[in-house]
Design a protein around this motif. Structure first.
Motif, PDB file in Angstrom:
ATOM      1  N   THR A   1       0.933  -1.101  -0.027  1.00  0.00           N
ATOM      2  CA  THR A   1       0.018   0.134   0.108  1.00  0.00           C
ATOM      3  C   THR A   1       0.930   1.297   0.115  1.00  0.00           C
ATOM      4  N   LEU A   2       0.693   2.113  -0.862  1.00  0.00           N
ATOM      5  CA  LEU A   2       1.457   3.484  -0.896  1.00  0.00           C
ATOM      6  C   LEU A   2       1.091   4.366   0.224  1.00  0.00           C
ATOM      7  N   PRO A   3       1.876   4.672   1.072  1.00  0.00           N
ATOM      8  CA  PRO A   3       1.743   5.456   2.268  1.00  0.00           C
ATOM      9  C   PRO A   3       1.732   6.857   1.991  1.00  0.00           C
ATOM     10  N   ASN A   4       1.090   7.930   2.677  1.00  0.00           N
ATOM     11  CA  ASN A   4       1.280   9.148   2.543  1.00  0.00           C
ATOM     12  C   ASN A   4       2.335   9.815   3.162  1.00  0.00           C
ATOM     13  N   MET A   5       2.684  11.094   2.984  1.00  0.00           N
ATOM     14  CA  MET A   5       3.813  11.580   3.524  1.00  0.00           C
ATOM     15  C   MET A   5       3.617  11.777   5.032  1.00  0.00           C
ATOM     16  N   LEU A   6       2.458  12.129   5.695  1.00  0.00           N
ATOM     17  CA  LEU A   6       2.097  12.411   7.141  1.00  0.00           C
ATOM     18  C   LEU A   6       2.590  10.912   7.969  1.00  0.00           C
ATOM     19  N   SER A   7       2.223   9.658   7.074  1.00  0.00           N
ATOM     20  CA  SER A   7       2.592   8.522   7.817  1.00  0.00           C
ATOM     21  C   SER A   7       4.130   8.328   7.862  1.00  0.00           C
ATOM     22  N   CYS A   8       4.847   8.515   6.610  1.00  0.00           N
ATOM     23  CA  CYS A   8       6.253   8.511   6.671  1.00  0.00           C
ATOM     24  C   CYS A   8       6.865   9.398   7.783  1.00  0.00           C
ATOM     25  N   ASN A   9       6.194  10.679   7.989  1.00  0.00           N
ATOM     26  CA  ASN A   9       6.809  11.674   8.917  1.00  0.00           C
ATOM     27  C   ASN A   9       6.723  10.957   9.984  1.00  0.00           C
TER      28      ASN A   9
END
Length: 92
Positions: A23-31
């Motif tokens: 699943t492609l994460p969003n930048m908020l999740s990555c941060n």
């Protein structure tokens, strides 16, 4: 989970959804995960995730990402790397 300092569980869940389930994460999740790694003292893991995001090209790190990593690098007294990161921000 990150707010509750349950970093291992948050990282495990992130890995499950975004590595195993593709699943492609969003930048908020990555941060959140980058910050979790930094809070745990695993700065190199945070930088690895950042590199993966940049190289993948499907997500664009924002100012928040750079702030998290720059602060962690300065706190770790890795000032040269912090300067390189800040300089690379201008190219993004």
């Amino acid at each position: 989970m990150c707010d509750a300092k349950r970093y291992e569980e948050a990282i495990s869940l992130f890995n499950y959804f975004f590595n195993e389930s593709q699943t492609l994460p969003n930048m908020l999740s990555c941060n959140l995960i980058i910050k979790a790694h930094c809070d745990q003292g695993c700065l190199d893991d945070a930088l690895d995730l950042f590199s993966h995001i940049v190289l993948d090209g499907r997500l664009s790190p924002g100012v928040d990402t750079y702030l998290i990593l720059t602060k962690a690098l300065v706190d770790a007294k890795r000032l040269d790397e912090a300067c390189v990161l800040v300089a690379s921000m201008g190219r993004c």
